[in-house]
Design a protein around this motif. Sequence first.
Motif, PDB file in Angstrom:
ATOM      1  N   HIS A  33     -10.253 -15.727  50.988  1.00 44.26           N
ATOM      2  CA  HIS A  33     -11.220 -15.327  52.381  1.00 44.26           C
ATOM      3  C   HIS A  33     -12.470 -14.918  51.987  1.00 44.26           C
ATOM      4  O   HIS A  33     -13.530 -15.308  52.739  1.00 44.26           O
ATOM      5  CB  HIS A  33     -10.326 -14.633  53.445  1.00 44.26           C
ATOM      6  N   ASN A  60      -5.203 -20.531  44.721  1.00 42.80           N
ATOM      7  CA  ASN A  60      -5.329 -20.160  46.298  1.00 42.80           C
ATOM      8  C   ASN A  60      -6.889 -20.588  46.661  1.00 42.80           C
ATOM      9  O   ASN A  60      -7.163 -20.892  47.541  1.00 42.80           O
ATOM     10  CB  ASN A  60      -4.598 -19.331  46.763  1.00 42.80           C
ATOM     11  N   ARG A  64      -9.248 -23.289  48.646  1.00 39.56           N
ATOM     12  CA  ARG A  64      -9.927 -22.616  49.749  1.00 39.56           C
ATOM     13  C   ARG A  64     -11.352 -23.137  49.764  1.00 39.56           C
ATOM     14  O   ARG A  64     -11.912 -23.644  50.862  1.00 39.56           O
ATOM     15  CB  ARG A  64      -9.631 -21.403  49.994  1.00 39.56           C
TER      16      ARG A  64
END
Length: 196
Positions: A33, A60, A64
Amino acid sequence: MMIKGAVEFSHHCLSKVIQPGDTVVDATAGNGHDTLFLAKLVGKSGRVYGFDIQEEAIKNTEKRLADDGENEQVTLICRSHHELKNVIPGDSDIKAAVFNLGYLPKGDKKIVTRPETTIEALQSLQERLHTDGLIVLVVYPGHPEGKIEADALLDYAKQLDQKHWQVLKYEIMNQMNNPPFLIAIERNQGARNKAG
């Protein structure tokens, strides 16, 4: 809403400092994020270095970034953030860095950030931080290891020389269960190469 949580406030602070073309560091890539947020701020002409010790976190984050088309300007490194001085080219002028400490959400809660490596990474970043550059740490004191790390980081941050560094602690005070808080460390104008 004016009052933001620690993670949201970290993004607010970083967005005020980072410009397209800058070099920045995500010291704890996690699920990507913060890495994605930084990649959008620096744009295709900038560079993000993302660190994590867990292969799962790197995968991950890669996914993303690829899903959002923002992977071109990001270098992901499956190593501890305290090794950044050996990985990031020495001539790189670092504008900002973010740490989102603790453990990988939905990951192994036994694998946590540790104060000694976090402080070593912090010192390496301070030595190379751009004038008016910014380091933000989102700290999670709600688990035993997190409390130890939080205390160590607060002790470290409080002793930084005010001639060279501005240090801010940001927290929401009336939440239960030891919510996360933010430490922001900004290099003062003209305070180059002064880590302490």
